[in-house]
Design a protein around this motif. Structure first.
Motif, PDB file in Angstrom:
ATOM      1  N   ALA A   1       0.816  -1.227   0.000  1.00  0.00           N
ATOM      2  CA  ALA A   1       0.000   0.000   0.000  1.00  0.00           C
ATOM      3  C   ALA A   1       0.847   1.273   0.000  1.00  0.00           C
ATOM      4  CB  ALA A   1      -0.976  -0.012   1.166  1.00  0.00           C
ATOM      5  N   PRO A   2       1.901   1.374   0.803  1.00  0.00           N
ATOM      6  CA  PRO A   2       2.694   2.612   0.765  1.00  0.00           C
ATOM      7  C   PRO A   2       3.322   2.885  -0.611  1.00  0.00           C
ATOM      8  CG  PRO A   2       3.201   1.366   2.746  1.00  0.00           C
ATOM      9  CD  PRO A   2       2.350   0.484   1.880  1.00  0.00           C
ATOM     10  N   ARG A   3       3.721   1.837  -1.314  1.00  0.00           N
ATOM     11  CA  ARG A   3       4.290   2.025  -2.658  1.00  0.00           C
ATOM     12  C   ARG A   3       3.236   2.545  -3.627  1.00  0.00           C
ATOM     13  NH1 ARG A   3       7.144  -3.517  -3.772  1.00  0.00           N
ATOM     14  NH2 ARG A   3       6.727  -4.106  -1.640  1.00  0.00           N
ATOM     15  N   TYR A   4       2.039   2.005  -3.535  1.00  0.00           N
ATOM     16  CA  TYR A   4       0.960   2.476  -4.401  1.00  0.00           C
ATOM     17  C   TYR A   4       0.650   3.945  -4.109  1.00  0.00           C
ATOM     18  CZ  TYR A   4      -0.300  -2.037  -6.427  1.00  0.00           C
ATOM     19  OH  TYR A   4      -0.302  -3.198  -7.143  1.00  0.00           O
ATOM     20  N   ARG A   5       0.557   4.288  -2.839  1.00  0.00           N
ATOM     21  CA  ARG A   5       0.245   5.675  -2.466  1.00  0.00           C
ATOM     22  C   ARG A   5       1.349   6.627  -2.909  1.00  0.00           C
ATOM     23  NH1 ARG A   5      -2.597   3.804   2.607  1.00  0.00           N
ATOM     24  NH2 ARG A   5      -4.764   3.919   1.944  1.00  0.00           N
ATOM     25  N   HIS A   6       2.583   6.166  -2.878  1.00  0.00           N
ATOM     26  CA  HIS A   6       3.703   6.988  -3.323  1.00  0.00           C
ATOM     27  C   HIS A   6       3.506   7.440  -4.769  1.00  0.00           C
ATOM     28  CE1 HIS A   6       7.774   8.477  -3.782  1.00  0.00           C
ATOM     29  NE2 HIS A   6       7.887   7.746  -4.888  1.00  0.00           N
ATOM     30  N   PHE A   7       2.913   6.587  -5.590  1.00  0.00           N
ATOM     31  CA  PHE A   7       2.660   6.911  -6.990  1.00  0.00           C
ATOM     32  C   PHE A   7       1.222   7.389  -7.222  1.00  0.00           C
ATOM     33  CE2 PHE A   7       6.298   4.043  -7.204  1.00  0.00           C
ATOM     34  CZ  PHE A   7       7.161   4.845  -7.955  1.00  0.00           C
ATOM     35  N   ASP A   8       0.554   7.780  -6.134  1.00  0.00           N
ATOM     36  CA  ASP A   8      -0.803   8.320  -6.184  1.00  0.00           C
ATOM     37  C   ASP A   8      -1.800   7.338  -6.803  1.00  0.00           C
ATOM     38  OD1 ASP A   8      -2.612  10.287  -5.470  1.00  0.00           O
ATOM     39  OD2 ASP A   8      -2.498  11.278  -7.418  1.00  0.00           O
ATOM     40  N   LEU A   9      -1.630   6.055  -6.506  1.00  0.00           N
ATOM     41  CA  LEU A   9      -2.568   5.023  -6.937  1.00  0.00           C
ATOM     42  C   LEU A   9      -3.415   4.605  -5.740  1.00  0.00           C
ATOM     43  CD1 LEU A   9      -0.242   2.795  -9.117  1.00  0.00           C
ATOM     44  CD2 LEU A   9      -2.123   4.220  -9.916  1.00  0.00           C
ATOM     45  N   ARG A  10      -4.710   4.490  -5.969  1.00  0.00           N
ATOM     46  CA  ARG A  10      -5.628   4.076  -4.913  1.00  0.00           C
ATOM     47  C   ARG A  10      -5.901   2.581  -5.042  1.00  0.00           C
ATOM     48  NH1 ARG A  10      -9.428   7.704  -2.723  1.00  0.00           N
ATOM     49  NH2 ARG A  10     -11.016   6.199  -3.294  1.00  0.00           N
ATOM     50  N   ILE A  11      -6.157   1.937  -3.908  1.00  0.00           N
ATOM     51  CA  ILE A  11      -6.462   0.503  -3.887  1.00  0.00           C
ATOM     52  C   ILE A  11      -7.918   0.325  -3.482  1.00  0.00           C
ATOM     53  CG2 ILE A  11      -5.964  -1.720  -2.814  1.00  0.00           C
ATOM     54  CD1 ILE A  11      -3.142  -0.647  -2.228  1.00  0.00           C
ATOM     55  N   GLU A  12      -8.671  -0.393  -4.314  1.00  0.00           N
ATOM     56  CA  GLU A  12     -10.067  -0.696  -4.003  1.00  0.00           C
ATOM     57  C   GLU A  12     -10.247  -2.205  -4.049  1.00  0.00           C
ATOM     58  OE1 GLU A  12     -13.840   1.543  -5.192  1.00  0.00           O
ATOM     59  OE2 GLU A  12     -13.584   0.030  -6.760  1.00  0.00           O
ATOM     60  N   LEU A  13     -10.852  -2.729  -3.004  1.00  0.00           N
ATOM     61  CA  LEU A  13     -11.156  -4.157  -2.947  1.00  0.00           C
ATOM     62  C   LEU A  13     -12.534  -4.361  -3.549  1.00  0.00           C
ATOM     63  CD1 LEU A  13      -9.936  -4.912   0.678  1.00  0.00           C
ATOM     64  CD2 LEU A  13      -8.654  -5.079  -1.459  1.00  0.00           C
ATOM     65  N   ASP A  14     -12.605  -5.207  -4.556  1.00  0.00           N
ATOM     66  CA  ASP A  14     -13.837  -5.417  -5.309  1.00  0.00           C
ATOM     67  C   ASP A  14     -14.378  -6.819  -5.028  1.00  0.00           C
ATOM     68  OD1 ASP A  14     -15.893  -5.195  -7.100  1.00  0.00           O
ATOM     69  OD2 ASP A  14     -14.635  -4.966  -8.871  1.00  0.00           O
ATOM     70  N   ASN A  15     -15.671  -6.994  -5.272  1.00  0.00           N
ATOM     71  CA  ASN A  15     -16.295  -8.317  -5.182  1.00  0.00           C
ATOM     72  C   ASN A  15     -16.195  -8.899  -3.769  1.00  0.00           C
ATOM     73  OD1 ASN A  15     -17.740 -10.363  -6.348  1.00  0.00           O
ATOM     74  ND2 ASN A  15     -15.948 -11.465  -7.077  1.00  0.00           N
ATOM     75  N   LEU A  16     -16.450  -8.067  -2.776  1.00  0.00           N
ATOM     76  CA  LEU A  16     -16.325  -8.491  -1.388  1.00  0.00           C
ATOM     77  C   LEU A  16     -17.584  -9.191  -0.894  1.00  0.00           C
ATOM     78  CD1 LEU A  16     -14.671  -5.291   0.050  1.00  0.00           C
ATOM     79  CD2 LEU A  16     -13.567  -7.490  -0.345  1.00  0.00           C
ATOM     80  N   ASP A  17     -17.390 -10.143  -0.008  1.00  0.00           N
ATOM     81  CA  ASP A  17     -18.497 -10.820   0.658  1.00  0.00           C
ATOM     82  C   ASP A  17     -18.626 -10.177   2.036  1.00  0.00           C
ATOM     83  OD1 ASP A  17     -19.945 -12.626   2.377  1.00  0.00           O
ATOM     84  OD2 ASP A  17     -19.695 -14.135   0.816  1.00  0.00           O
ATOM     85  N   PRO A  18     -19.775  -9.550   2.341  1.00  0.00           N
ATOM     86  CA  PRO A  18     -19.907  -8.808   3.594  1.00  0.00           C
ATOM     87  C   PRO A  18     -19.859  -9.674   4.849  1.00  0.00           C
ATOM     88  CG  PRO A  18     -22.006  -8.940   2.473  1.00  0.00           C
ATOM     89  CD  PRO A  18     -20.992  -9.515   1.542  1.00  0.00           C
ATOM     90  N   ILE A  19     -19.986 -10.984   4.706  1.00  0.00           N
ATOM     91  CA  ILE A  19     -19.909 -11.877   5.871  1.00  0.00           C
ATOM     92  C   ILE A  19     -18.558 -12.561   5.925  1.00  0.00           C
ATOM     93  CG2 ILE A  19     -20.883 -13.930   6.960  1.00  0.00           C
ATOM     94  CD1 ILE A  19     -23.549 -13.116   5.613  1.00  0.00           C
ATOM     95  N   LYS A  20     -18.234 -13.267   4.866  1.00  0.00           N
ATOM     96  CA  LYS A  20     -17.004 -14.053   4.835  1.00  0.00           C
ATOM     97  C   LYS A  20     -15.751 -13.185   4.970  1.00  0.00           C
ATOM     98  CE  LYS A  20     -15.248 -15.661   1.038  1.00  0.00           C
ATOM     99  NZ  LYS A  20     -15.005 -16.272  -0.231  1.00  0.00           N
ATOM    100  N   ASP A  21     -15.773 -11.996   4.378  1.00  0.00           N
ATOM    101  CA  ASP A  21     -14.591 -11.138   4.363  1.00  0.00           C
ATOM    102  C   ASP A  21     -14.571 -10.088   5.475  1.00  0.00           C
ATOM    103  OD1 ASP A  21     -13.840 -12.474   2.015  1.00  0.00           O
ATOM    104  OD2 ASP A  21     -14.881 -11.022   0.748  1.00  0.00           O
ATOM    105  N   ALA A  22     -15.519 -10.133   6.398  1.00  0.00           N
ATOM    106  CA  ALA A  22     -15.671  -9.069   7.393  1.00  0.00           C
ATOM    107  C   ALA A  22     -14.401  -8.798   8.198  1.00  0.00           C
ATOM    108  CB  ALA A  22     -16.832  -9.392   8.338  1.00  0.00           C
TER     109      ALA A  22
END
Length: 122
Positions: free
Chosen positions: A17-38
Protein backbone atom coordinates in the motif's frame (compact mmCIF):
# COMPACT_ATOMS: atom_id res chain seq x y z
CA UNK A 1 -7.43 3.25 -8.97
CA UNK A 2 -6.42 -0.39 -8.83
CA UNK A 3 -9.39 -2.71 -8.26
CA UNK A 4 -8.47 -6.03 -6.71
CA UNK A 5 -11.06 -8.69 -7.58
CA UNK A 6 -9.42 -11.42 -5.53
CA UNK A 7 -8.91 -10.65 -1.88
CA UNK A 8 -5.17 -11.02 -1.19
CA UNK A 9 -3.67 -11.77 2.18
CA UNK A 10 -3.84 -8.77 4.51
CA UNK A 11 -0.07 -8.65 4.98
CA UNK A 12 0.44 -8.36 1.20
CA UNK A 13 -1.75 -5.27 0.96
CA UNK A 14 -0.24 -3.75 4.08
CA UNK A 15 3.22 -4.24 2.57
CA UNK A 16 2.48 -2.77 -0.90
CA UNK A 17 0.00 0.00 0.00
CA UNK A 18 2.69 2.61 0.77
CA UNK A 19 4.29 2.03 -2.66
CA UNK A 20 0.96 2.48 -4.40
CA UNK A 21 0.25 5.68 -2.47
CA UNK A 22 3.70 6.99 -3.32
CA UNK A 23 2.66 6.91 -6.99
CA UNK A 24 -0.80 8.32 -6.18
CA UNK A 25 -2.57 5.02 -6.94
CA UNK A 26 -5.63 4.08 -4.91
CA UNK A 27 -6.46 0.50 -3.89
CA UNK A 28 -10.07 -0.70 -4.00
CA UNK A 29 -11.16 -4.16 -2.95
CA UNK A 30 -13.84 -5.42 -5.31
CA UNK A 31 -16.30 -8.32 -5.18
CA UNK A 32 -16.33 -8.49 -1.39
CA UNK A 33 -18.50 -10.82 0.66
CA UNK A 34 -19.91 -8.81 3.59
CA UNK A 35 -19.91 -11.88 5.87
CA UNK A 36 -17.00 -14.05 4.83
CA UNK A 37 -14.59 -11.14 4.36
CA UNK A 38 -15.67 -9.07 7.39
CA UNK A 39 -12.57 -9.61 9.53
CA UNK A 40 -10.16 -9.07 6.63
CA UNK A 41 -12.01 -5.88 5.69
CA UNK A 42 -11.67 -4.53 9.22
CA UNK A 43 -7.94 -5.29 9.23
CA UNK A 44 -7.41 -3.59 5.86
CA UNK A 45 -9.44 -0.41 6.39
CA UNK A 46 -6.34 1.65 7.30
CA UNK A 47 -4.53 0.58 4.11
CA UNK A 48 -7.16 0.58 1.33
CA UNK A 49 -8.99 3.47 -0.29
CA UNK A 50 -12.20 1.77 -1.36
CA UNK A 51 -14.47 -1.22 -0.88
CA UNK A 52 -17.00 -2.52 -3.39
CA UNK A 53 -19.98 -4.72 -2.49
CA UNK A 54 -22.64 -6.24 -4.73
CA UNK A 55 -26.12 -5.11 -3.66
CA UNK A 56 -27.57 -8.60 -4.01
CA UNK A 57 -24.89 -10.22 -1.85
CA UNK A 58 -25.54 -7.70 0.90
CA UNK A 59 -29.32 -8.11 0.57
CA UNK A 60 -29.20 -11.93 0.71
CA UNK A 61 -26.91 -11.88 3.72
CA UNK A 62 -29.12 -9.38 5.56
CA UNK A 63 -32.33 -11.24 4.71
CA UNK A 64 -30.90 -14.54 5.90
CA UNK A 65 -30.27 -12.97 9.30
CA UNK A 66 -26.51 -13.40 9.09
CA UNK A 67 -24.44 -10.82 10.87
CA UNK A 68 -22.79 -8.44 8.46
CA UNK A 69 -19.79 -6.25 9.12
CA UNK A 70 -20.80 -4.41 12.32
CA UNK A 71 -22.75 -1.47 10.90
CA UNK A 72 -21.90 1.24 13.45
CA UNK A 73 -18.28 0.18 13.93
CA UNK A 74 -17.84 -0.21 10.19
CA UNK A 75 -19.24 3.24 9.37
CA UNK A 76 -17.03 4.85 12.02
CA UNK A 77 -13.97 3.07 10.64
CA UNK A 78 -14.84 3.99 7.06
CA UNK A 79 -15.21 7.65 8.08
CA UNK A 80 -12.03 7.54 10.18
CA UNK A 81 -9.87 6.18 7.36
CA UNK A 82 -11.71 8.01 4.55
CA UNK A 83 -12.53 4.78 2.70
CA UNK A 84 -15.08 5.03 -0.10
CA UNK A 85 -17.73 2.33 -0.25
CA UNK A 86 -19.35 1.49 -3.58
CA UNK A 87 -22.48 -0.63 -3.90
CA UNK A 88 -22.58 -2.12 -7.37
CA UNK A 89 -24.85 -4.45 -9.29
CA UNK A 90 -27.72 -1.97 -9.31
CA UNK A 91 -29.97 -3.39 -12.03
CA UNK A 92 -33.34 -1.74 -11.33
CA UNK A 93 -35.16 0.84 -9.21
CA UNK A 94 -35.65 -1.66 -6.37
CA UNK A 95 -31.89 -2.24 -6.13
CA UNK A 96 -31.31 1.51 -6.23
CA UNK A 97 -33.82 2.15 -3.45
CA UNK A 98 -32.32 -0.64 -1.30
CA UNK A 99 -28.77 0.68 -1.76
CA UNK A 100 -29.69 4.26 -0.98
CA UNK A 101 -32.41 3.85 1.68
CA UNK A 102 -31.36 0.69 3.53
CA UNK A 103 -27.59 0.66 3.02
CA UNK A 104 -27.24 4.45 2.98
CA UNK A 105 -24.81 4.07 0.07
CA UNK A 106 -23.08 7.19 -1.14
CA UNK A 107 -21.61 5.63 -4.29
CA UNK A 108 -23.66 3.29 -6.46
CA UNK A 109 -22.97 1.68 -9.79
CA UNK A 110 -24.76 -0.57 -12.24
CA UNK A 111 -26.80 -1.09 -15.37
CA UNK A 112 -29.73 0.89 -13.92
CA UNK A 113 -27.76 4.14 -14.03
CA UNK A 114 -26.59 3.59 -17.58
CA UNK A 115 -29.96 2.39 -18.85
CA UNK A 116 -32.74 3.64 -16.54
CA UNK A 117 -36.09 1.92 -16.63
CA UNK A 118 -38.20 3.61 -19.27
CA UNK A 119 -41.80 3.02 -20.27
CA UNK A 120 -42.00 0.16 -22.74
CA UNK A 121 -44.37 0.17 -25.67
CA UNK A 122 -45.75 -3.13 -26.92
Amino acid sequence: MVELDDLPEADQIIRVAPRYRHFDLRIELDNLDPIKDAEVIRALLPTVDGLKFDVNRVRRAAESGQKLVGKADFRQAVARYNVSVVVNGIENSQDAAYAQEVLDARYVQGYYYDRPELPRFA
